[in-house]
Design a protein around this motif. Structure first.
Motif, mmCIF file in Angstrom:
data_model
loop_
_atom_site.group_PDB
_atom_site.id
_atom_site.type_symbol
_atom_site.label_atom_id
_atom_site.label_comp_id
_atom_site.label_asym_id
_atom_site.label_seq_id
_atom_site.Cartn_x
_atom_site.Cartn_y
_atom_site.Cartn_z
ATOM 1 N N HIS A 38 -5.436 15.458 -0.429
ATOM 2 C CA HIS A 38 -6.041 14.198 -0.013
ATOM 3 C C HIS A 38 -4.984 13.180 0.399
ATOM 4 N N SER A 39 -5.443 12.204 1.163
ATOM 5 C CA SER A 39 -4.656 11.031 1.526
ATOM 6 C C SER A 39 -5.458 9.810 1.099
ATOM 7 N N GLU A 40 -4.802 8.702 0.872
ATOM 8 C CA GLU A 40 -5.520 7.516 0.443
ATOM 9 C C GLU A 40 -4.770 6.244 0.819
ATOM 10 N N VAL A 41 -5.529 5.164 0.963
ATOM 11 C CA VAL A 41 -4.960 3.828 1.153
ATOM 12 C C VAL A 41 -5.703 2.885 0.228
ATOM 13 N N ARG A 42 -4.955 2.113 -0.525
ATOM 14 C CA ARG A 42 -5.521 1.154 -1.467
ATOM 15 C C ARG A 42 -5.597 -0.221 -0.815
ATOM 16 N N GLN A 43 -6.715 -0.497 -0.196
ATOM 17 C CA GLN A 43 -6.958 -1.815 0.396
ATOM 18 C C GLN A 43 -8.440 -1.894 0.731
ATOM 19 N N TYR A 74 -15.135 5.941 0.499
ATOM 20 C CA TYR A 74 -14.655 4.592 0.228
ATOM 21 C C TYR A 74 -15.235 4.110 -1.090
ATOM 22 N N LEU A 75 -14.351 3.661 -1.981
ATOM 23 C CA LEU A 75 -14.739 3.111 -3.274
ATOM 24 C C LEU A 75 -14.437 1.611 -3.258
ATOM 25 N N PRO A 76 -15.421 0.752 -3.007
ATOM 26 C CA PRO A 76 -15.137 -0.682 -2.877
ATOM 27 C C PRO A 76 -14.714 -1.344 -4.180
ATOM 28 N N THR A 112 0.848 -1.195 0.000
ATOM 29 C CA THR A 112 0.000 0.000 0.000
ATOM 30 C C THR A 112 0.884 1.246 0.000
ATOM 31 N N GLY A 113 0.333 2.331 -0.522
ATOM 32 C CA GLY A 113 1.035 3.610 -0.531
ATOM 33 C C GLY A 113 0.091 4.724 -0.129
ATOM 34 N N ILE A 141 -10.354 1.515 -2.552
ATOM 35 C CA ILE A 141 -9.499 2.600 -2.077
ATOM 36 C C ILE A 141 -10.313 3.474 -1.131
ATOM 37 N N LEU A 142 -9.669 3.963 -0.067
ATOM 38 C CA LEU A 142 -10.290 4.910 0.852
ATOM 39 C C LEU A 142 -9.575 6.244 0.719
#
Length: 476
Positions: free
Chosen positions: A369-374, A337-339, A106-107, A349-350
């Protein structure tokens, strides 16, 4: 009410599936070999994009276990520090290839609490459970990572703390930090920015003051207490979402779960605009500004029924109205949140996003923005605090992102939850399907910055006393 501008947010970057940032120049590097030996991890770095400017930065990394015990990779965080090209520049991250598998890496972009001349942000690399553990003497193998500006303009690297123009082969690199849990085991962060998350304030109960708390203990969308308590269940037409969709108040329902009342937002479609029903509930008053906002929300990765794949957005946010294009008194703070991906993202991604302003046509945005791909399927505690210097987001008690003073609100806002479809491109089937987003409670404490632990204690106190609703926030 929400405006049509919602369907724009990452549209300018819709083709982008990677994150961007900048990179750093180096000077004489301090030795941290002792810390590395004690902690048992070393970060090695090379770059395949060595120019002072580049279309995208390419920090390739390896993490090596020099200790005598196995290290679970989900406990490891690696941070690459850089200077943003401008206060409003947004970035996208991607993994090109990794021995551990890109799906297990994740990034996330975050803001430094103490900016320096060579760093005001960092890219935090994390690992999912699928990455496994590092045995003594083992390394992760190649992690070929990259990032770019969301608008695909060239980014500057020569003034970035963690960038090494001459690093064309792997070698130990102390300008990238690593921590295991909360313990720093490798590297040195830019001055005054040790790689630990912000310390929570004390967990003592907050001082009395204006608050909104709602446990959503209602019988249905027509319950007169909903309006009496200041909420509106949306039924009027308009964006965001699929053209032709309706906002269906009857799809906002309430039920008891584990002794608490839970609100459910159901969104459904059969693959056409006319068959799409979206849901939203919002405060009728815009009276909320600085302070703490919190909610417990259950996100869903899969539909309750029917085929999966729709580009869905599940949210908790605050917002006021855009009075004119690029008006500087606009404000919005989102958990989205995009499931199933969307806005150019291929998978879940959130996002947390802080808005200064935007122009709908031609599209122009000023946000961070900040994001996490999980996956974030399941219940999550969401907290955002707004004070006179920053906007700070937390997920499940962990720091998620901090956004700068340029994005602070000039006017009060409403509090909102909604669930809607970006488009119908994710799933072409005409088989009906429906998705659920659930909300356990919402809390706002005016003009006080609470830690996630203080939020939890306050909510527990309301429930222990049997209080299901309180609103002492004055109108403006």
């Amino acid at each position: 009410m929400r405006t049509f501008r919602r369907s724009r947010i990452r549209a300018a970057a819709a083709a982008a599936t990677t994150l961007a940032l900048g990179c750093t120049a180096l000077a004489a590097l301090p030795s941290t070999a002792g810390a590395a030996a004690a902690g048992g991890l070393v970060v090695q770095y090379r770059t395949s994009a060595s120019g002072a400017t580049a279309d995208q930065s390419e920090p390739w990394l390896k993490v090596r276990n020099t200790g005598s015990a196995s290290v679970p990779l989900p406990d490891v965080k690696v941070r690459y520090y850089f200077k943003g090209d401008s206060a409003s520049a947004a970035y996208r991250f991607a993994c090109s290839w990794a021995v551990k598998g890109c799906a297990n890496i994740t990034g996330t972009f975050r803001t430094l609490p103490n900016p320096t001349a060579t760093a005001d942000r960092y890219l935090e690399i994390g690992f999912t459970a699928g990455a496994g553990a590092l045995a003594p003497g083992a390394d992760t193998g190649d992690m070929q990572l990259r990032f770019h500006r969301a608008d695909w303009q060239p980014l500057g690297q020569s003034d970035d703390y963690s960038f090494g123009a001459d690093r064309n082969t792997y070698g130990d690199w102390t300008r990238i930090t690593a921590q295991v849990g909360s313990v720093t085991v490798w590297g040195e962060a830019p001055g005054g920015n040790g790689p630990t998350d912000p310390t929570d304030p004390p967990t003592d109960p907050p001082a009395d003051g204006p608050r909104l708390f709602d446990d959503f203990s209602y019988t249905g969308h027509t319950d007169p207490r909903i309006a009496a308590n200041g909420w509106s269940v949306r039924s009027n037409s308009g964006g965001p979402g699929v053209p032709g969709a309706v906002w269906a108040p009857e799809n906002v329902t309430f039920s008891s779960q584990s002794g608490n009342s839970v609100m459910n937002l159901e969104t459904s479609t059969a693959g056409t605009g006319a068959s799409t029903e979206q849901t939203e509930i919002l405060t009728r008053s815009m009276k909320f500004r600085n302070g703490t906002y919190a909610a417990r929300v259950k996100f869903s990765d899969a539909p309750r029924s029917g085929p999966d794949g729709d580009h869905l957005v599940q949210t908790f946010f605050t917002i006021n109205d855009l009075k004119a294009p690029m008006a500087d008194d606009y404000a919005e703070y989102d958990f989205e949140y995009l499931p199933n991906g969307g806005w150019g993202e291929p998978a879940n991604i959130l996002y947390t996003t802080s808005w200064e302003t935007y122009r709908p046509d031609p599209w122009e945005a000023v946000n961070q923005h900040s994001e996490v791909r999980q996956s974030y399927a399941g219940w999550h505690d969401l907290v955002v605090t707004v004070d006179d210097s920053a906007i700070t987001y937390y997920v499940d008690g962990q720091h998620f992102g901090t956004h700068g003073a340029a994005y602070l609100p000039e006017r009060p806002m409403s509090i909102n939850f909604n669930q809607w479809l970006i488009d119908l491109a994710g799933q072409s089937s005409t088989t009906p399907r429906s998705y659920d987003q659930q909300v356990d409670y919402v809390l706002h404490v005016k003009d006080q910055v609470l830690s996630p632990a203080q939020v939890s204690a306050l909510v527990s106190g309301y429930r222990a006393s049997g209080t299901t609703f309180q609103d002492t926030v004055p109108a403006v």
